[in-house]
Motif scaffolding. Structure first.
Motif, short mmCIF file in Angstrom:
data_model
loop_
_atom_site.label_atom_id
_atom_site.label_comp_id
_atom_site.label_asym_id
_atom_site.label_seq_id
_atom_site.Cartn_x
_atom_site.Cartn_y
_atom_site.Cartn_z
N MET A 1 -14.12 6.55 5.22
CA MET A 1 -15.25 5.34 5.15
C MET A 1 -15.81 5.24 6.51
O MET A 1 -16.71 5.01 6.46
CB MET A 1 -14.38 4.07 4.53
N GLN B 1 -16.73 6.69 -2.73
CA GLN B 1 -17.29 5.54 -1.97
C GLN B 1 -18.67 5.45 -2.03
O GLN B 1 -19.31 6.52 -1.62
CB GLN B 1 -16.60 5.40 -0.57
N ASP C 1 -12.38 -2.51 -1.55
CA ASP C 1 -12.29 -1.50 -0.82
C ASP C 1 -10.92 -1.60 0.33
O ASP C 1 -10.96 -2.82 0.71
CB ASP C 1 -13.38 -0.64 -0.18
#
Lengths: 303, 248
Positions: free
Chosen positions: A300, A205, B172
């Motif tokens: 995240m 990410q 995402d």
């Protein structure tokens, strides 16, 4: 010697860090997945590994060969399936395959054994123009072309994106067979559920690897207490759970919501009581094990 | 929300679309209720895109009767276009225009006044937490922002129905869920949502789901009823059971 060894690779595009100091290694014969959304850096990484792009810094080796200095030799050893369909639309299925075989100085006949399982499914359409194939067939042709020179390392950039659930399952069955024949496979995917099909995965990410491990080990690192909660009105459930005291995260997972608490003492009874008070029906609350997607989202948030 | 007694916002009777000898849509029959989230699933090449193009008034059927938002698909295509919103994963916003310019462009196309557009744009960028990105080019903002903005723009004219063609592909996992929060919200406000996806967990969020196999609707019901009927634990299993038949 690992099949792929990457040390401190960074790459910027006009100030944006596409890859930020990435290091990892992939063993011979391993099926290794890069799991992450669009824009995470997967394609940039694969373009460096396939010698199509120079890193700003760091080193990368494929089969012990340097991606910058030994790029010509690496190209003989790898098979690459780019994210976008990159075969010739105005050549037939057979002509495309023949073309790729010829470019690598081989013939279809010589390596037919390797692609037989895959190619046999599109062989009835071998006279059809590649541009006229369905998505699933294009994917099978692209994989055949990437394999025709018998590479030892296969690099697949999002081969299952935009592909339906049935074709995805079939594609992974093909990958498993290729792995069993000894080929090292690096595959990128935005589908979190495909992680469990890999030997090891890297969660990627914003140009960084957030975790590199076996899928099981990754899920074991999930730090919080997790519940799977169901109720008839999923939208109302999500909103009410977000307002529950002490809650850390609330995410929808199909039929259920996953709710995490940093406080391990939080019990199921309290949660049920609260939802009843809010007027929910069909309530069920179970303590749950985290899956890859839970872990990905937790990582995240942390970064 | 699905209410069997609500008015039909989409009515499709015997929709057939042929391309030469190939039948892409083979006598499709279904209705969509006002305000429901209708999942339109199917394997690649099952005929989903063909049907969506017809429903949006971009392509004529070979035969069949269709009514979208109260308008006839043959005679009132322009009215249909004014009363629907559309968003796809592949194309939705102009990369070389800014966030604000995109909003102004789409709102302008739907005939909104300049002053109203200014207000809506300010309101929208505030809600999406994108105030600072107002003058940034679309190509420079993250995919997740783009998709959320694209959805907001697709419903800026408060359409009766919004068509979403794989809106969450490649996004995402956190943004994907925020996107569904927006879908739920739009649905609560009375907008009918017609959505395709390859994420089977998202099929669970739909009020009803239809599954196309080889140009035909093989199943259509609520996720719960489909799971019961096919003895499956998830929509993923239902989908695999139905779509696999074709391959064998």
């Amino acid at each position: 010697m690992p099949a792929i060894l990457v040390e401190h690779i960074s790459k910027q595009f006009s100030g944006v860090k596409a890859l930020d100091d990435i290091s990892f290694s992939i063993d011979n014969g391993e099926l290794f997945g890069f799991i992450g959304p669009d824009g995470a850096g997967k394609t940039t990484l694969f373009r460096i590994l396939t010698t199509l792009l120079l890193p700003d810094s760091g080193t990368a080796m494929v089969n012990g060969l340097d991606v910058v200095n030994d790029y010509l030799r690496i190209r003989q050893d790898i098979g690459y399936m780019p994210g976008r369909f990159s075969l010739y639309s105005d050549l037939s299925v057979e002509e495309n395959l023949n073309f790729y075989a010829t470019v690598f100085g081989t013939t279809i006949a010589e390596n037919y054994e390797l692609i037989r399982d895959i190619y046999i499914q599109i062989e009835p359409f071998k006279k059809r123009m590649a541009g006229k194939l369905s998505g699933g067939m294009k994917q099978k042709l692209a994989l055949s072309c990437a394999l025709i020179h018998k590479p030892s390392v296969l690099i697949l950039d999002e081969p299952t994106t935009g592909v339906d659930a049935v074709s995805r399952l079939e594609f992974w069955e093909m990958l498993k067979r290729l792995k069993n024949s000894g080929i090292t496979i690096a595959v990128a995917t935005p589908y979190m559920d495909e992680a469990s099909l890999c030997d090891r995965v890297a969660l990627i990410q914003n140009g960084k690897l957030m975790a590199v491990s076996t899928p099981i080990e990754v899920t074991k690192t999930y730090p919080w207490k997790l519940f799977s909660v169901k109720a008839d009105d999923i939208f109302g459930l999500l909103n009410d759970l977000r307002n529950f005291p002490g809650v850390h995260t609330v995410f929808a997972f199909g039929q259920a919501a996953h709710v995490s608490f940093k406080d391990r003492q939080t019990g199921e009874e309290k949660l049920v009581e609260y939802l009843q008070m809010k007027g929910h029906t069909g309530i069920s609350v179970h303590s749950a094990d985290a899956n890859i997607e839970d872990c990905f989202m937790e990582l995240m948030i942390k970064t | 929300m699905y209410n069997p007694n609500a008015e039909n916002i989409i009515v499709v009777k015997d929709l057939v679309k042929r391309f030469g000898s190939f039948i892409a849509n083979d006598h499709l029959c279904f209705e969509v209720k006002k305000g429901e989230i209708f999942g339109f699933l199917g394997a690649n090449g099952a005929g989903k895109t063909t049907a969506i193009k017809i429903l949006c008034g971009l392509s004529y059927p070979t035969s069949g009767q269709l009514n979208v938002g109260g308008f006839d698909i043959y005679k009132e295509r322009e009215k249909i276009k004014r009363n629907i919103g559309y968003m796809s994963q592949k194309f939705s916003l102009y990369d070389d225009l800014t966030v604000f310019e995109n909003i102004r462009f789409y709102a302008g196309i739907y005939g909104m006044r300049r002053k109203v557009i200014e207000e809506r744009a300010a309101d929208l960028t505030e809600k999406l937490d994108m105030k600072e990105a107002r003058d940034m080019l679309i190509r420079d903002i993250p995919l997740g922002w783009k998709q959320k903005l694209a959805f907001s723009v697709a419903i800026i004219h408060n359409p009766k129905i919004v068509f979403l063609d794989e809106p969450t592909g490649g996004v995402d996992p956190v943004t994907r869920r925020q996107f569904w929060d927006m879908i739920f919200k739009a649905s609560r406000e009375g907008i009918t949502v017609f959505v395709t996806t390859h994420y089977m967990d998202e099929a669970e969020y739909c009020d009803r789901v239809s599954i196309m196999v080889d140009g035909k609707i093989a199943a259509l019901d609520t996720p719960d009823n489909l799971k019961k009927h096919y003895g499956a634990n998830s929509m993923n299993e239902v989908f695999l059971k139905l779509a696999r038949i074709k391959i064998e």
